[in-house]
Design an enzyme around this catalytic site. Structure first.
Site, PDB file in Angstrom:
ATOM      1  N   CYS B 554       0.864  -1.177   0.000  1.00 24.26           N
ATOM      2  CA  CYS B 554       0.000   0.000   0.000  1.00 24.26           C
ATOM      3  C   CYS B 554       0.893   1.216   0.000  1.00 24.26           C
ATOM      4  CB  CYS B 554      -0.951   0.023   1.193  1.00 24.26           C
ATOM      5  SG  CYS B 554      -0.083   0.062   2.739  1.00 24.26           S
ATOM      6  N   THR B 555       0.337   2.356   0.176  1.00 21.09           N
ATOM      7  CA  THR B 555       1.162   3.556   0.133  1.00 21.09           C
ATOM      8  C   THR B 555       1.689   3.927   1.509  1.00 21.09           C
ATOM      9  OG1 THR B 555      -0.860   4.823   0.233  1.00 21.09           O
ATOM     10  CG2 THR B 555       0.164   4.569  -1.922  1.00 21.09           C
TER      11      THR B 555
END
Lengths: 209, 699
Positions: B554-555
């Protein structure tokens, strides 16, 4: 010994001023040497050199003829026209103290008659006589002229970047084990750096009484 | 008139104006801070010297920054002679043109004539050498129009010489010259004026006196003046008004008067006065018209030799945008001059970069590209700036988040130009179509595909900086099809991947684009043999929640990671551009490639170093922040790649959007086209390939 303090810088500057005063090559001080970092050495280029190409033109012609001007003598028999083929370039050299590098720094600027400035490349081409052009790597690096806002004038000038000056001065000192005094340091530096950009340094500076 | 026939008319060399660049800087400052809209004439000063060395040099009248100041005297130096000037700076070009030049110079002439009549000029001869300067400063364009006048009275109208002017060298001995020089120096220290009288006493030698003493001296006397001319036969302009003064006051002394044109040059500590001229006046001719005031002339001729103004464009040294431009370039040139003479900065500056994604990576990549001198940057993004963005995404500030947030691509592009006006930046608000993301509005998506394809086509390097894996598929495929260099950066929590895609020629059905691997290869892979982001995958891109590669988690990342990866991405691009082979630069596949950059550099005969002045040009850089380690794996293009394989490109070439539409709706079709599906059947499992740290990289 690659570096000098402001006080040593001032000693060097005063030496240059004293010699310059006797030989008349025009070095003078601007600002104040009493104040720490408050002044610098300045000199106009002795003689304009003929390297100027015409300054950059915009689409419209840079000269405007005024036919409306009716001078009593359009062709004045008592004057001769200056040689218009000769395009001199004028310049000024400043020696400032670099607080960050603790070395002297040479600033310069050159301009044509109309006040337009020369670019770095033109400066090198024009000011450095072929025989003075440095060949060694070290001198090559030294050549890098960078544009820099003049700390006192706030105008864009060129300067020889001071980041290598201390190294250079160490190298020049070479085996000279004795601590070189401020005057000698200053003259060594000036006679190494200034001629690179067309600012000759007279041998008179090398005599220290 | 008979005298004219038997003698030579004395001709004077006019002044040539010389303006220091600092004069224009100061004038600009004065216009803004002091004069404002006033166009009243103001007093300034200029100076000339009598130490010109070459006879080719004009007689210069200089103005510089100190022309506006009172302490000018300290600046003009030993041989500088101050002159009073009048500056009139107009507000418009029309006003500049409309000023009545003749009445302007006549006014100055009257002043000079008045100083002659009253005798003021006898006491202070510098009142005779004045100048006028008309200017119009166009501060928007940094253009300066100007016209100098050096007013001189036509009185007498002609001077007839007895013979050609002679140089002192040829008339006097060294001792005599030395004595003259001493006499002058003594006079100068006590009196300091630029015009004087020289008394030549047979017994006492030379002695200099102030001008007004001329009436009292009966011996052989000369009138001397500091001469800006260096011509062997012509004196400079100041003599003209000086002779007007002498004609008015000592008319009877004129015939037979000798004039000393004092030239005083110092070179390398050697003073030379020998090129000074001695002129002997035989007779004078007076103006025929009887007027109260002699006529006045002296407007300077322009470069075409006509009476007219000049213009100079100083945008180079005054326009802040141009200054910023050249400062940026010069700064980069330092690198070339000092460290890497073979560096080609132009190729970097002229590279057009397309950044897909204007988030954390996009912002840092753009900033680093700017630092390298890249001028042309385009962003593609469809997001808006949100409150969490500015602290990580360096091109945005709080105000960009307000009112629902600015469109990111546009906002980032504007920001670049604010940072550096020399940027050519653009933002395209576009959602990149993705495999597995079902197409609802086919027409819209087809338009987006075309927009993206056009954008890629218009740029040289494509940066893949989006936050999902599947959004990289279409640009990867299109870039391979169009033969562009692709730089890819992706982040994990504390890991990063930066890679270049293998770069081949644009798709050409006649050409074999890639071959099936012949097995393990030794030595370096050339650029066109290298894989893309998808070559290492054995599944087609699709729903990213299923994927577990490091870049997809994910970020949520350690904030420093994106700076590191962005920096590396740009440096990788620059290394490729500096390599003589460009995108075809070799990357190594040997185990040596899996060491650190430092170790690489310690091997002097490493093949990777030979090509680019910046060192090895890896295929990919994988970094692991928890161990502060970095490896440089290189992998071959995969024949069954879903993005860059000839099978996929061929299908796109043939079917265009129809093929893409199928892919968007059903990513499995990619596996069919690329042959991955067959491969799946053949091989039960495939081991991870180039990932020595994989055991330690826990999900």
């Amino acid at each position: 010994m690659g570096n000098i303090t402001w006080e040593e810088f001032v000693v060097g500057v005063r030496h240059v001023l004293a010699v310059s005063d006797s030989i008349g090559d025009g070095w003078h001080v601007r600002g104040s040497l009493e104040e720490h970092g408050g002044g610098y050495l300045a000199k106009r280029m002795d003689y304009p050199v003929a390297i100027g190409e015409p300054s950059e033109r915009t689409a419209e012609d840079a000269t405007i003829d005024h036919d409306s001007v009716t001078e009593p003598y359009e062709n004045d028999p008592c004057s001769i026209d200056p040689d218009s083929s000769f395009r001199p370039v004028y310049g000024e050299f400043h020696v400032l103290y670099s607080l960050a590098h603790a070395v002297p720094t040479l600033y310069l600027r050159a301009w044509r008659r109309d006040g337009s400035c020369l670019e770095a490349q033109e400066l090198w081409r024009g000011l450095t006589a072929a025989e003075r052009r440095p060949s060694s790597d070290e001198s090559e690096r030294l050549r890098s002229l960078t544009q820099q806002e003049h700390p006192f004038l706030g105008e864009p000038w060129y300067h020889l970047h001071p980041c290598r000056t201390a190294d250079l001065m160490d190298q020049i000192a070479g085996n000279d084990v004795d601590r070189v005094d401020a005057k000698r340091y200053f003259i060594r530096w000036m006679s190494t750096v200034a001629p690179l950009v067309g600012c000759p340094v007279s041998h008179h500076y090398a005599s220290f009484r | 008139m008979t005298s004219e026939e038997s003698g030579k008319i004395l001709q004077f060399l006019p002044f040539s104006s010389v303006i220091s660049s600092s004069f224009w800087h100061k004038l600009t400052q004065m216009k803004i801070d002091v004069y404002a809209l006033s166009d009243e004439p103001v007093d300034i000063t200029g100076y000339y010297t009598n130490q010109s060395a070459s006879s080719r040099l004009p007689a210069c009248l200089n103005v510089d920054y100190s022309s506006f100041e009172n302490h000018h005297a300290s600046v003009v130096g030993r041989n500088g002679i101050l002159c009073q000037g009048l500056l009139q700076n107009t507000n418009t070009f029309e006003a500049f043109k409309d000023i009545n030049k003749q009445s302007a110079i006549n006014k100055c002439g009257e002043q000079i004539w008045n100083d002659i009549l009253t005798g003021a000029a006898l006491l202070n001869p510098s009142l005779l050498t004045r100048f006028l300067l008309l200017t119009f400063a166009d501060l928007k364009k940094y253009q300066f129009y100007y016209w100098f006048a050096f007013p001189t009275l036509v009185f007498p109208s002609k001077i007839i010489l007895r013979e050609e002017p002679k140089e002192l060298d040829k008339m006097f001995t060294k001792e005599e010259l030395h004595q003259l020089q001493q006499a002058y120096d003594q006079y100068k220290t006590t009196c300091g004026q630029s015009a004087f009288v020289v008394e030549k006493n047979p017994e006492l030698g030379f002695k200099c006196h102030p001008l007004k003493e001329l009436a009292n001296l009966k011996d052989t006397t000369w009138v001397g003046f500091c001469d800006p001319s260096s011509l062997p036969t012509n004196p400079g302009w100041p003599l003209r008004n000086l002779l007007a003064l002498i004609t008015y006051h000592y008319k009877e002394r004129l015939a037979g008067l000798s004039v000393l044109c004092w030239r005083d040059e110092v070179r390398d500590g050697q003073r030379r006065i020998g090129s000074s001229l001695l002129i002997e006046i035989k007779d004078v001719v007076y103006p025929t018209e009887n007027e109260n005031i002699p006529k006045c002339l002296g407007w300077e001729k322009n470069e075409r030799g006509k009476l007219g103004a000049r213009m100079v464009n100083l945008s180079n040294s005054m326009d802040p945008e141009r200054l910023a431009n050249s400062a940026v370039d010069l700064n980069l040139k330092l690198m070339k001059w000092r460290l890497l003479p073979e560096l080609n900065l132009d190729v970097v500056q002229n590279t057009k970069c397309l950044l897909l994604g204007a988030g954390t990576l996009g912002c840092y990549v753009a900033r680093t590209l700017m630092a390298w001198g890249v001028r042309h940057i385009t962003f593609i993004d469809n997001g808006r700036v949100s409150y969490s963005n500015p602290v990580r995404q360096s091109l945005y500030t709080f105000k960009d988040c307000l009112n629902g947030g600015q469109a990111k691509a546009e906002s980032a592009a504007n920001s670049l130009r604010e940072i550096f006006p020399g940027m050519i930046s653009r933002g395209i608000d576009l959602r990149i179509p993705m495999p597995g993301h079902y197409v609802t509005d086919a027409e819209e998506v087809e338009k987006d595909v075309q927009l993206l394809a056009d954008a890629i086509n218009e740029h040289d390097v494509v940066f893949l900086l989006t936050d999902t894996r599947e959004s990289r598929w279409l640009p990867s495929m299109l870039s391979a099809y169009l033969g562009k260099l692709v730089i890819n950066a992706a982040l994990g929590f504390d890991t990063y991947l930066v890679m270049r895609h293998g770069q081949r020629e644009p798709w050409n059905p006649g050409q074999v684009q890639s071959e099936k691997s012949k097995g393990v290869m030794r030595g370096a892979l050339v650029g066109r043999q290298l894989g893309c982001y998808f070559c290492n995958d054995v599944v087609a891109p699709g729903d990213s929640t299923k994927d577990r590669t490091l870049d997809q988690q994910c970020t949520v990342t350690r904030p420093g990671i994106s700076l590191i990866a962005s920096g590396l991405a740009v440096e990788l691009m620059v290394s490729v551009l500096q390599h003589p082979e460009g995108g075809n630069a070799s990357a190594e596949i040997s185990t040596a490639a899996m060491t650190t950059v430092q170790q690489h550099q310690q091997e002097p005969d490493n093949k990777g170093i030979s090509g680019s002045p910046l060192g090895v040009v890896p295929h990919s850089i994988r970094g692991f922040l928890h161990r502060h380690q970095q490896v440089l794996p290189a992998t071959e293009a995969f024949y069954n790649c879903t993005a860059c394989s000839p099978l996929v490109l061929k299908r796109y070439a043939e079917e265009g959007y129809a093929f893409l539409s199928e892919v968007f709706n059903n990513p499995d079709c990619l596996e069919q086209v690329s042959g991955l599906a067959d491969l799946h059947k053949d091989i039960a499992s495939i081991e991870d390939w180039d990932y020595p740290e994989s055991e330690e990289s826990n999900d």
